[in-house]
Write a protein that holds these residues in place. Structure first.
Motif, PDB file in Angstrom:
ATOM      1  N   ALA A 151      32.383  39.468  45.141  1.00  5.85           N
ATOM      2  CA  ALA A 151      32.708  38.212  44.748  1.00  5.85           C
ATOM      3  C   ALA A 151      32.304  36.798  45.672  1.00  5.85           C
ATOM      4  O   ALA A 151      32.325  37.353  47.017  1.00  5.85           O
ATOM      5  CB  ALA A 151      34.303  38.152  44.380  1.00  5.85           C
ATOM      6  N   PHE A 152      32.244  35.651  45.258  1.00  8.88           N
ATOM      7  CA  PHE A 152      31.793  34.661  46.130  1.00  8.88           C
ATOM      8  C   PHE A 152      32.356  33.438  45.529  1.00  8.88           C
ATOM      9  O   PHE A 152      32.369  33.308  44.208  1.00  8.88           O
ATOM     10  CB  PHE A 152      30.496  34.541  46.310  1.00  8.88           C
ATOM     11  N   ASP A 153      32.678  32.324  46.240  1.00 11.61           N
ATOM     12  CA  ASP A 153      32.854  30.972  45.780  1.00 11.61           C
ATOM     13  C   ASP A 153      31.848  30.476  44.675  1.00 11.61           C
ATOM     14  O   ASP A 153      30.617  30.608  44.998  1.00 11.61           O
ATOM     15  CB  ASP A 153      32.952  30.114  46.842  1.00 11.61           C
ATOM     16  N   GLY A 154      32.397  30.073  43.701  1.00 11.97           N
ATOM     17  CA  GLY A 154      31.597  29.792  42.401  1.00 11.97           C
ATOM     18  C   GLY A 154      31.098  30.819  41.611  1.00 11.97           C
ATOM     19  O   GLY A 154      30.047  30.401  40.639  1.00 11.97           O
ATOM     20  N   ILE A 155      31.401  32.257  41.684  1.00 11.08           N
ATOM     21  CA  ILE A 155      31.247  33.056  40.667  1.00 11.08           C
ATOM     22  C   ILE A 155      31.511  32.855  39.330  1.00 11.08           C
ATOM     23  O   ILE A 155      32.705  32.415  39.187  1.00 11.08           O
ATOM     24  CB  ILE A 155      31.476  34.530  41.341  1.00 11.08           C
ATOM     25  N   ASN A 156      30.971  33.213  38.201  1.00 11.46           N
ATOM     26  CA  ASN A 156      31.148  33.151  37.147  1.00 11.46           C
ATOM     27  C   ASN A 156      32.318  34.464  36.687  1.00 11.46           C
ATOM     28  O   ASN A 156      32.134  35.268  37.030  1.00 11.46           O
ATOM     29  CB  ASN A 156      29.955  33.232  35.897  1.00 11.46           C
ATOM     30  N   LEU A 157      33.433  33.725  36.187  1.00 10.42           N
ATOM     31  CA  LEU A 157      34.602  34.668  35.956  1.00 10.42           C
ATOM     32  C   LEU A 157      34.161  35.856  35.099  1.00 10.42           C
ATOM     33  O   LEU A 157      34.618  37.028  35.086  1.00 10.42           O
ATOM     34  CB  LEU A 157      35.652  34.078  35.490  1.00 10.42           C
ATOM     35  N   PHE A 158      33.492  35.590  34.061  1.00 11.15           N
ATOM     36  CA  PHE A 158      32.997  36.709  33.033  1.00 11.15           C
ATOM     37  C   PHE A 158      32.097  37.906  33.956  1.00 11.15           C
ATOM     38  O   PHE A 158      32.219  38.968  33.754  1.00 11.15           O
ATOM     39  CB  PHE A 158      31.821  36.197  31.736  1.00 11.15           C
ATOM     40  N   HIS A 159      31.076  37.332  34.588  1.00  6.15           N
ATOM     41  CA  HIS A 159      30.243  38.197  35.434  1.00  6.15           C
ATOM     42  C   HIS A 159      31.338  39.230  36.372  1.00  6.15           C
ATOM     43  O   HIS A 159      30.739  40.217  36.337  1.00  6.15           O
ATOM     44  CB  HIS A 159      29.276  37.319  36.199  1.00  6.15           C
ATOM     45  N   PRO A 219      32.488  38.115  51.564  1.00  2.00           N
ATOM     46  CA  PRO A 219      31.959  37.872  52.806  1.00  2.00           C
ATOM     47  C   PRO A 219      33.208  37.610  53.704  1.00  2.00           C
ATOM     48  O   PRO A 219      33.190  38.130  54.989  1.00  2.00           O
ATOM     49  CB  PRO A 219      30.901  36.804  52.723  1.00  2.00           C
ATOM     50  N   THR A 220      34.130  36.853  53.187  1.00  3.55           N
ATOM     51  CA  THR A 220      35.160  36.435  53.833  1.00  3.55           C
ATOM     52  C   THR A 220      36.563  36.812  52.923  1.00  3.55           C
ATOM     53  O   THR A 220      36.534  36.251  51.923  1.00  3.55           O
ATOM     54  CB  THR A 220      35.591  35.039  54.189  1.00  3.55           C
ATOM     55  N   PRO A 221      37.314  37.870  53.002  1.00  3.05           N
ATOM     56  CA  PRO A 221      38.345  38.006  52.347  1.00  3.05           C
ATOM     57  C   PRO A 221      39.365  37.063  52.151  1.00  3.05           C
ATOM     58  O   PRO A 221      39.571  36.009  53.070  1.00  3.05           O
ATOM     59  CB  PRO A 221      39.075  39.301  53.052  1.00  3.05           C
ATOM     60  N   GLY A 222      40.233  36.852  50.969  1.00  6.29           N
ATOM     61  CA  GLY A 222      40.754  35.874  50.796  1.00  6.29           C
ATOM     62  C   GLY A 222      40.694  35.021  49.354  1.00  6.29           C
ATOM     63  O   GLY A 222      40.226  35.616  48.471  1.00  6.29           O
ATOM     64  N   PRO A 223      41.284  33.960  49.487  1.00  9.48           N
ATOM     65  CA  PRO A 223      40.877  33.321  48.027  1.00  9.48           C
ATOM     66  C   PRO A 223      39.376  32.855  47.781  1.00  9.48           C
ATOM     67  O   PRO A 223      38.775  32.414  48.667  1.00  9.48           O
ATOM     68  CB  PRO A 223      41.735  31.794  48.222  1.00  9.48           C
ATOM     69  N   VAL A 224      39.037  33.054  46.613  1.00 10.60           N
ATOM     70  CA  VAL A 224      37.858  32.636  45.931  1.00 10.60           C
ATOM     71  C   VAL A 224      37.995  31.935  44.767  1.00 10.60           C
ATOM     72  O   VAL A 224      38.726  32.067  43.661  1.00 10.60           O
ATOM     73  CB  VAL A 224      37.052  33.953  45.766  1.00 10.60           C
ATOM     74  N   ARG A 225      37.211  30.689  44.622  1.00  6.46           N
ATOM     75  CA  ARG A 225      37.340  29.864  43.599  1.00  6.46           C
ATOM     76  C   ARG A 225      36.095  30.177  42.679  1.00  6.46           C
ATOM     77  O   ARG A 225      35.088  29.935  42.945  1.00  6.46           O
ATOM     78  CB  ARG A 225      37.300  28.352  43.917  1.00  6.46           C
TER      79      ARG A 225
END
Length: 331
Positions: free
Chosen positions: A10-18, A45-51
């Motif tokens: 997972a990473f910031d900006g990832i598509n939720l469906f994907h 890459p950094t655990p925690g909140p991802v948007r």
């Protein structure tokens, strides 16, 4: 029974469906009897909140060290095809692959595998809209732009968005057989195996003729008669179309030819019979429509790289084992 561990990036900006596709396919609970359950973990890459791209914020508990413990590592997308993946991510992917994990790039996630150097000399695909960028950035990859996914053993890539479901179902199919994959597909209300490649989705006009509505019924009609010597003319008659019109409509709707579609359907039927019955190879060849055991063996060798008897053994006893010879580029 030891679970099959899946690490999903997972990473910031990832598509939720994907991001959700691997969890949807592998997260079916409870696991079918006698099969190892899948344990899906999300890492960043950094655990925690991802948007996410959709504006939702999710908590990702694990860092990239989760890849060191995974049997399957999945990169479900990437933010842009021209954006190189960071070194810490590519290093983690290379380390996971070297340790023996199967590494999967869904849609633009294939670019991350390319950045990690995992596609050099390997068969690979990605979304059709960025195929020129992919070919330019990774010239040493054996790029196959027209397929929905490519299973090249320990490296797997897929086309865009919904093709990720096709790809993940294939990962289940290779490990546990068509019957298990079909059950999961039914729960997801999706075809267990879509025919054709990406060509059928590349900005072509939506068919307007009422005759298009007859094709699904003809496909079902043909599936019920695979043991019979079906021909293009027989299917065209069933659809009440001329041969020429039917051939054109069939390719537009499925992205493949009638001959290739029938061969794929018959192969899937033979796989199911090998996995779920004790019928002799000769009888399976007849019921699947191959006619002779020799023809069945030739199709298995060409498409699966393994003889029917070895395929059957792989799903007897150790049902969590994966086929040594895998499907590569099958659409």
């Amino acid at each position: 029974m030891k679970p099959i561990r899946v690490a999903v990036l997972a990473f910031d900006g990832i598509n939720l469906f994907h991001l959700s596709v691997p969890g949807q396919v592998f997260g079916v609970q409870p696991a079918p009897p006698g099969l190892s359950p899948y344990e899906v973990r999300y890492c960043a890459p950094t655990p925690g909140p991802v948007r996410t791209m959709q504006g939702l914020q999710i908590d990702v508990p694990d860092g990239l060290d989760a890849m060191r413990r995974a049997d399957i590592v999945i990169v479900p997308a990437w933010d842009h095809p021209e954006t190189p993946a960071p070194a810490e991510l590519t290093q983690a992917l290379r380390a996971a692959h070297a340790r023996g994990a199967q590494v999967v790039g869904l849609c633009l996630g294939a670019f991350v595998l390319g950045d990690a150097g995992l596609l050099d000399g390997r068969r690979a695909t990605t979304h059709w809209a960025v195929r020129d960028v992919f070919a330019r950035r990774f010239p040493t990859a054996d790029f196959r732009p027209d397929v929905l996914y490519i299973d090249d053993g320990d490296i797997v890539t897929s086309a865009g968005t919904v093709a990720a479901i096709d790809c993940c179902l294939n990962l289940v199919r290779v490990r546990h057989g068509a019957d298990v994959a079909n059950r999961i597909a039914r729960l997801l209300v999706t075809p267990p195996h879509r025919q054709g490649g990406q060509a059928q989705y590349i900005e072509q006009p939506v068919p307007e003729l009422p005759s298009e509505n007859r094709l699904p019924g003809v496909l079902d009609w043909a599936r019920e008669r695979l043991a019979e010597p079906l021909s293009v003319d027989a299917l065209a008659d069933a659809a009440h179309m001329s041969r020429r019109t039917f051939t054109r409509r069939f390719r537009e709707a499925t992205g493949t030819t009638v001959v290739k579609w029938l061969a794929s359907e018959r192969l899937a039927r033979a796989q199911q019979l090998l996995e779920t019955t004790d019928l002799p190879i000769e009888q399976i060849a007849t019921e699947a429509g191959f006619g002779t055991a020799l023809s069945l063996r030739q199709h298995f060798a060409a498409q699966l790289g393994t003889p029917p008897s070895a395929y059957r053994r792989s799903f007897c006893g150790d049902s969590s084992g994966r086929l040594e010879s895998r499907v590569a580029g099958r659409t």
